[in-house]
Design an enzyme around this catalytic site. Sequence first.
Site, mmCIF file in Angstrom:
data_model
loop_
_atom_site.group_PDB
_atom_site.id
_atom_site.type_symbol
_atom_site.label_atom_id
_atom_site.label_comp_id
_atom_site.label_asym_id
_atom_site.label_seq_id
_atom_site.Cartn_x
_atom_site.Cartn_y
_atom_site.Cartn_z
ATOM 1 N N CYS A 257 35.745 19.171 41.811
ATOM 2 C CA CYS A 257 36.829 18.766 42.711
ATOM 3 C C CYS A 257 37.382 17.374 42.413
ATOM 4 O O CYS A 257 38.592 17.184 42.257
ATOM 5 C CB CYS A 257 36.376 18.876 44.166
ATOM 6 S SG CYS A 257 35.104 17.701 44.671
ATOM 7 N N HIS A 304 33.968 16.758 49.298
ATOM 8 C CA HIS A 304 34.967 17.599 48.623
ATOM 9 C C HIS A 304 36.344 16.963 48.768
ATOM 10 O O HIS A 304 36.668 16.390 49.809
ATOM 11 C CB HIS A 304 34.972 19.007 49.212
ATOM 12 C CG HIS A 304 35.866 19.948 48.460
ATOM 13 N ND1 HIS A 304 35.532 20.462 47.227
ATOM 14 C CD2 HIS A 304 37.108 20.447 48.759
ATOM 15 C CE1 HIS A 304 36.511 21.249 46.800
ATOM 16 N NE2 HIS A 304 37.475 21.255 47.710
ATOM 17 N N HIS A 316 43.045 22.544 44.825
ATOM 18 C CA HIS A 316 41.719 21.981 44.568
ATOM 19 C C HIS A 316 40.902 22.883 43.658
ATOM 20 O O HIS A 316 41.269 24.042 43.389
ATOM 21 C CB HIS A 316 40.982 21.742 45.896
ATOM 22 C CG HIS A 316 40.595 23.006 46.615
ATOM 23 N ND1 HIS A 316 39.425 23.141 47.336
ATOM 24 C CD2 HIS A 316 41.224 24.225 46.739
ATOM 25 C CE1 HIS A 316 39.363 24.346 47.876
ATOM 26 N NE2 HIS A 316 40.428 25.022 47.522
#
Length: 341
Positions: A257, A304, A316
């Site tokens: 990420c 994240h 993402h």
Amino acid sequence: MASHRRPKQPSRTRVTVLTATAAAAVALSSQAAHADPKPTKNEVKAKVDKLYHEAEEATEKYNGAKEQQDKLKKQAEALQDKVARGQDELNTLRGELGSLATAQYRSGGLDPSVQLLLSSDPDSFLDQASALDQLTAKQAEALQKIQAKQRTLAQQRKEAQAKLADLEDVRETLGRSKQKFQGKLADAQKLLNTLTAAERAKMAADDQRASRAAGDRVALGNEVPASALGAAALAAADTRVGKPYVRAATGPDSFDCSGLTMWAYAQAGADITRTTFTQINEGTRIARSQLKPGDLVFFSNTSHVGLYAGGNSVLHAPYPGAYVRYESMNTVGSFQAAVRI
């Protein structure tokens, strides 16, 4: 005559064994009747998502430790190189001091007054005496240089040892983080294995439909980007849609990420740090209601990150086994914070 014998009665021991066996069978059948039912596909997905988020948090800690390890390694190597060069300089200074000592011994073996009496040329003797004074001054200067160099070397060795000790600590952190996310991923895979092939395929198809729907919302939204920089970063990330999530990867063909967000902003001409835990401290913190395309959005205790794409969606790299995609913020995880680079 026929023999009329009484039938043999079963022994007490045999009766006890049979009774115990029957009781065990009843207990097992009762346990089977009350065993937990097989989890549904949605329950498995919820548990797997939770494990993936936990694995990603460990991955981000691994990324941070890896980055720190690389810096410490370079610093330790630079200090060790300085120590080696300093030792060479010290050896040279000691050689020069030895030469000075030899020259002083040769020219200063007799008492100056005796040398003056024996000299046939007093003026020549006075020149030699002046040279000897200069030689002694050089010797003193050389000693001072040696002492200063020894102090510097001792300090550099101490710094190098400290860096190497820090490096060893970071390596241990790396090992723990790696073990943790590998364990979480293994647990997630075990859960996925409880599903049938058809159930797993349907789960993947559902994710793809959700991603397409999020991408459609972005296309229809036409929201104004946060800045030209944010627009360029989002456009760069859009070219990576479909690339696989790979732990600790920073592109261009696979990402985790924070690797995706770092890569996207690098293509736009901005250098941001490597991990979610540091990226959240860059730029300007903004509220969720202020989000614009290109902003960084953080979820799940900042473990994240994705790029806000408009239409309440983010672009993402989700988790292992998935691909870079658009997704509704409502399904990514719990919103934590947002930052505008």
